[in-house]
Every structure is written in C-alpha cells, then in structure tokens.
Design an enzyme around this catalytic site. Structure first.
Site, mmCIF file in Angstrom:
data_model
loop_
_atom_site.group_PDB
_atom_site.id
_atom_site.type_symbol
_atom_site.label_atom_id
_atom_site.label_comp_id
_atom_site.label_asym_id
_atom_site.label_seq_id
_atom_site.Cartn_x
_atom_site.Cartn_y
_atom_site.Cartn_z
ATOM 1 N N ARG A 149 0.852 -1.049 -0.093
ATOM 2 C CA ARG A 149 -0.138 0.003 0.019
ATOM 3 C C ARG A 149 0.843 1.196 0.054
ATOM 4 N NH1 ARG A 149 -2.114 1.148 6.138
ATOM 5 N NH2 ARG A 149 -0.386 0.162 7.039
ATOM 6 N N HIS A 168 -5.773 -3.899 2.367
ATOM 7 C CA HIS A 168 -6.224 -4.650 3.621
ATOM 8 C C HIS A 168 -6.518 -6.086 3.331
ATOM 9 C CE1 HIS A 168 -5.052 -0.840 5.206
ATOM 10 N NE2 HIS A 168 -5.277 -1.356 6.570
ATOM 11 N N GLU A 224 -19.237 3.249 -0.602
ATOM 12 C CA GLU A 224 -18.336 2.808 -1.550
ATOM 13 C C GLU A 224 -18.916 2.460 -2.757
ATOM 14 O OE1 GLU A 224 -19.079 1.575 1.743
ATOM 15 O OE2 GLU A 224 -17.113 1.862 2.774
ATOM 16 N N SER A 278 -5.261 5.070 5.535
ATOM 17 C CA SER A 278 -4.819 3.652 5.384
ATOM 18 C C SER A 278 -4.256 3.291 4.022
ATOM 19 C CB SER A 278 -6.114 3.041 6.163
ATOM 20 O OG SER A 278 -6.344 3.195 7.477
ATOM 21 N N ARG A 336 -1.565 -4.682 3.845
ATOM 22 C CA ARG A 336 -1.548 -3.648 5.021
ATOM 23 C C ARG A 336 0.060 -3.799 5.523
ATOM 24 N NH1 ARG A 336 -1.663 -4.623 10.315
ATOM 25 N NH2 ARG A 336 -1.630 -2.751 11.811
ATOM 26 N N PHE A 367 -14.763 -3.642 2.044
ATOM 27 C CA PHE A 367 -15.768 -2.657 2.094
ATOM 28 C C PHE A 367 -16.191 -2.337 0.478
ATOM 29 C CE2 PHE A 367 -13.377 -1.808 6.220
ATOM 30 C CZ PHE A 367 -14.096 -2.708 6.904
#
Ligand SMILES: Cc1ncc(C[n+]2csc(CCOP(=O)(O)OP(=O)(O)O)c2C)c(N)n1
Ligand SMILES: [Mg+2]
Lengths: 309, 277
Positions: free
Chosen positions: A8, A106, A56, A35, A165, A81
């Site tokens: 990331r 993630h 989303e 994040s 992550r 998500f």
C-alpha cells in the site's frame, strides 16, 4: 533479512508520482485515505482527489462517471468494504468496460488485529468471475510500482489491484519489470512448482530454503496477474515438473488455486495442492500468529510440496 | 437537428414517441412501456430544446449528458434518439432482438447516443456526479441530466449520491424524478413511501422544483431555473402518470413490464391519433 515494505505504501507513492505525469489521473477514497495511502495524492492534488465519505457504491459509480468523461480514476478502500459494491463493479465497470482502477488494500489474513470483518479472503474469487475484469496481485513494493505505472498509462480496465497492509519482504530487484499477464519466475527448480501471488510469493521463496535443505529444488512462479491468467506458464510447469502447489492469502475456493486448477484440469492435469484459507473466516491476532494458525507459513507450503513427492 | 420550443410541435413529437414506445415493445413482445410513457415530455424537452448535443457526433466531448438511471425505460430514450437522428427509426423494431444494438436495458457501448449503461437501479446519480466533477476539472460548461424513478430512490446509493452532489456544489447536475407513484409491486406509498419527498431532497441540500411532468411550459421553466441556480444541484420532481397517454394504461402497475396485446395495441393506436391536451 531482506528489506521489507508494504504494497500500500508503494501504491500511495507511485500514485502521487503518476499524478504529476498524467493530469487526467484522479483518486477517490471512502474515508480510509490515511490507510490506503491515497492521502499522499490528496495532499498534492487536492482538486483531483474526491473524498466520498463512507459510501463505497457511490464512490465506484462516481469513478465510472469520471472515467466516462475522460479521467483516469484510482479508487481505494479496504478490499472487503469495496466488495459491497460488487454489483456496481459488475454492472457498470465491467459491463460497460469502464477504466476504473480499484486499488484495494487490507487483503488477506495478515490484516491482523482488526479481525475477520476486515480480512478480505474472498475478493479474488468474487472479482475473478466478472467478464472484462483484470486482477493483479503484486508480490512486493517493487512490483507494485510497476503495476501502478502500467495502469496509469494503460487505460484498458477495469482492474482490481490487491494490496496488503503489512510490511513484507522484498522479492524483486530494483530493475524488475512487471509485465501484465505474464508470470515471472523468481526461482528455478525441477522437483516441484510453487505458484504463488502477493505476500505468499515471499513465503514460497522461504519455503524453497526448507525444501532445498532436504535436496528438493522448487520452482517459484509469481502469478501476479490472476486475470487474464498466464496459462502457458502453468501448463509448462505441469509438463516439465508435474507437481504443483499454489499459495495465496485467500480462500482456496475460487482464487489463485482455483484459477490454476481450472487451467490444469482442461490442459495438463497433474497432482496439485492448494495452500490458502480453508473455507473459513479469520480472527484477531498478529499477522504472524494468524499466518501460522491458518496454514500460510513457509513450512506449510513446504509440507504441501513434500506431500506431492 | 431540429430544435424547437413550439409547444404544438413538441406535443406532436411526444405523440409520435408514445406510438414508438408501444410499437417497439409490441414488436419485441416484451419491455417496459409504463415508465417510458410517463417520461416522454421531459425527455422530449431535453432532446429538442434544453440539451446541447449532436446526433451525428454522439461522442462529442462537450455534449450535455443524459443519464437514464431507470434504464428499463429505454424504449422512450431509444425512440427519442431515433427521432432526433442518432439512428434510423426503423431500428426500433429490433428492440430486444438478438444482435440488436437496442438492448433490453441501456448499453452505452452499443447504442449511439446512450451515455450510461443502466438496468440495475440506483447507480445513475453517482455516475452523473462523476461526469459533472470531470466537467468541472476540465473547466467545461456541459451539463449532466439524470432521470430517476420514484421506486428507484428507495435504493440507498441514491442517497449516498444525493449527499455527494450538494457537498461538491454540483450545479451542473440536474436530476429529474419521474414521480409516477408506481413501481412493480404497486404504489410507492404501499411499498415504502417516499413522502415528504420534496423536503427530503431539500434537506439534503438540493434546489427542489415541483412540476407537472407532462406540461412542456412547466418543464422548460424548471430547466431554466435549474440552469441558472448556482452553488447547488437541482432536482425537478415531475409529477407524472405511469402509462400516460393511453387510457387503459394510465396509473396501472400492470403495464410496468409488459407490452400490449394485439387488441390493446389497436385501441392504443386509435387513442394516440391525436396529441395529448
Ligand atoms: C437494483 C435493482 N433492483 C430491482 C430491479 C427490478 N426493477 C426493475 S424496474 C423496477 C421498478 C422501478 O420503479 P420506478 O423506479 O418507480 O420506475 P418507473 O415507475 O419509472 O418505471 C424494479 C424493482 C432493478 N432493475 N434493479
Ligand atoms: Mg415509478
């Protein structure tokens, strides 16, 4: 110890750099920009960044509208998500062949302490079934740079990029060139082939050391493009070696293992084992504890390999 | 193409398009006439007056966009595009046929003039916002019109997008709610009521205009007001009748998703010989 980095982070840095090169690049996020690292692009190009809030479905369909009017969107959230917008991805991005880059972070059990709700273990399967969808799982930060540079210039999406992550070992040398749709072979071997993606490429490389200590020479294939899959490389491994282990930080159902099994069954059947989560959700724990408990460490890959010999 | 604000001419175009809707779905043996008939006047007003567009250059980058979010109502859009000159009127009889570029729900890759692939409800407003954001980044003044169904606004994503547009002050977006009060299983009010619908949109930050959606003068006034309202998006809540124009179809849920039978088609052709009052 090899150098470690999170994919990331490489995504965030490369997106920012590509933003300078291509003024048509825009980014969207759903309240996770810190994040997912889109925040670096956001700080540099505030007017080209769209914070969509925790929405989303709206984010992905808005990205589609931006793309239809000439922009090159990169949309980010946690993979699980964004997966709630699967039907927007299907009916808008894929059906209308809209070039949106879904760079979702993630993924896998190594999300760690947040537990099962955040650990995407089904995303490759869910997106792989969609016509026109491209899926890329970079193995390390170096490959991530190549992937994002490729997507910034190539506009034939939609594409899902699966990012992690945690910091993981670097596999590739600085001069590594990512080639879309083509697997790479970071290690040659004649006794067993390990086809891996994402962080599991590093785990597979470690597994080769365990195997080598017992005189077993393993070939490692980094299948970073999961769709379209590099069938030639899989078939060649079957014909030359005849024993294949797949390794992914994803369910064994429908992901890399499923994709490889589909190619093998129709073209070059051989004995095979899938390393991945076994039809289960994760839980809280440190990444290492979880990788151990869910059977995703080098010694698990080595054991799967030996079971085929 | 012909552009006009002459009401009697527009009524004639609307009459023709209503016939096209019924004939094309009749030829297809299926389709969605009810929610097509309710949208006729708004769509005619957009294509024959309000919107800047070029039927001979469907991908003209500076065109105003029309996003038909309630994609099942494509028979009205296809008829309007054909009559506006995007493709031959005779193509309408290929609606829903194998290999046709007139799919059962809109497909922007296949049909000249279609700007959005719909069929799954709830996505069009987000998409329209995205187009409008791109227009702003490019400093272009084209506008994006998006038509929503009333049943459709039960979708949660509509309200996500309804928050996005005012937050970003997208005054280049104009939504039109085809408020025909009916969806598939019956009236909105019995399924999941929308009221007070004006107040909901206003509370979300929209400039709200309520009109009779079959009255051309009211539609033009509303579109003028939308175009000149700065700093916020506009929604035109258009009170309409599902099946408008054919007596036995009006306000009937049953004609949402079925075409006419031969004897019904005969009657409808008779009724549609005259323009609506
Ligand atoms: C997401 C989604 N759910 C369900 C449907 C099936 N469907 C098609 S039309 C319709 C009713 C739509 O009602 P409304 O929005 O009021 O349209 P109109 O009355 O203008 O035809 C439904 C439920 C769909 N197309 N998409
Ligand atoms: Mg309705």
């Amino acid at each position: 110890m090899p150098e470690t980095a999170a994919t990331r982070d490489a995504y965030g840095k490369t997106l920012e750099r590509m933003g300078e090169r291509y003024p048509e690049i825009v980014a969207l996020d759903a309240d996770l920009s810190e994040s997912t690292r889109t925040i670096w692009f956001a700080k540099k190009f505030p007017e080209r960044f769209f914070q969509m809030g925790i929405a989303e479905q709206d984010m992905i369909a808005t990205a589609a509208g931006l793309a239809s009017a000439g922009k090159v969107p990169f949309a980010s959230s946690f993979a699980i998500f964004a997966s709630r917008a699967w039907e927007q991805v299907r009916n808008l991005l894929c059906r209308a062949e809209i070039n949106v880059n879904l760079c979702l972070t993630h993924t896998g059990i190594s999300v760690g302490e947040d537990g099962a709700s955040a650990q995407a273990l089904e995303d490759i399967a869910a997106f792989r079934v969609l016509p026109n969808m491209r899926i890329i799982v970079p193995a390390d930060d170096i490959e991530t740079v190549g992937v994002i540079e490729f997507l910034a210039a190539d506009r034939n999406g939609p594409t899902y990029v699966r990012l992690g992550r945690s910091k993981t070992p670097r596999i590739h040398a600085q001069d590594y060139k990512f080639v879309f749709g083509k697997a790479s072979v970071p290690r040659e071997g004649k006794d067993i082939a390990i086809i891996a993606c994402g962080v599991m490429v590093g785990k597979a490389m470690e597994a080769t050391e365990i195997l080598a200590a017992e005189g077993i020479e393993a070939r490692v294939i980094n299948m970073s493009t999961i769709k379209p899959i590099d069938a030639d490389t899989i078939i060649a491994a079957s014909k030359e070696i005849g024993k294949i282990v797949t390794a992914e930080e994803h369910s064994i159902i429908g992901g890399l293992g499923g994709a490889v099994a589909e190619v093998l069954a129709e073209n070059a059947p051989c004995s095979m084992k899938r390393v991945g989560t076994r039809d289960t959700f994760g839980e809280s724990g440190t990444p290492d504890e979880l990788l151990e408990k869910y059977g995703l460490q080098p010694h698990h890959i080595a054991a799967a390999a030996k079971s085929l010999l | 193409m012909e552009k006009t604000t002459d009401i009697s001419r527009l009524k004639e175009i609307a009459r023709q398009i209503r016939i096209d809707i019924l004939e094309s779905t009749f030829a297809a043996g299926s389709g969605h006439p009810g929610g097509s008939m309710s949208a006729v006047e708004v769509i005619v007003a957009l294509y024959w007056s309000e919107m800047n567009h070029r039927p001979d250059e469907p991908h003209w980058p500076d065109r105003d966009r029309f996003v038909l979010s309630k994609g099942h109502a494509c028979p009205v859009l296809y008829a309007a595009l054909a009559r506006a000159g995007y493709f031959a009127v005779k193509e309408l009889k290929n609606l829903r046929k194998l290999g046709s570029f007139l799919q059962g729900h809109t497909d922007m890759l296949k049909t000249p003039g279609v700007d959005f692939s719909a069929g799954s409800l709830g996505m069009g407003l987000s998409f329209a916002n995205g187009v409008a954001l791109a227009a702003r980044l490019d400093k272009k003044d084209y506008r994006t019109y998006v038509m929503l169904g009333d049943g459709e606004v039960q979708e949660g994503q509509i309200w996500e997008a309804a928050m996005t547009a005012p937050h970003r002050k997208l005054d280049n977006v104009c939504a039109i709610l085809d408020y025909n009060k009916l969806q598939i299983d019956g009236f909105n009010k019995d399924i999941k009521g929308l009221e007070p619908i004006d107040e909901k949109w206003a509370a979300f930050g929209w400039h709200v205009i309520r009109i009779d959606g079959h009255d051309f003068e009211a539609i033009f006034k509303a579109l003028d007001s939308a175009r000149t309202t700065k700093g916020k998006p506009t929604i035109i809540i258009a009170d309409t009748l599902k099946g408008k124009g054919v007596s036995f179809m009006e306000n009937q849920a049953g004609f949402h998703g079925r075409c006419l039978k031969p004897d019904e088609m005969e009657k409808a052709r008779e009724e549609l010989k005259e323009v609506l009052k």
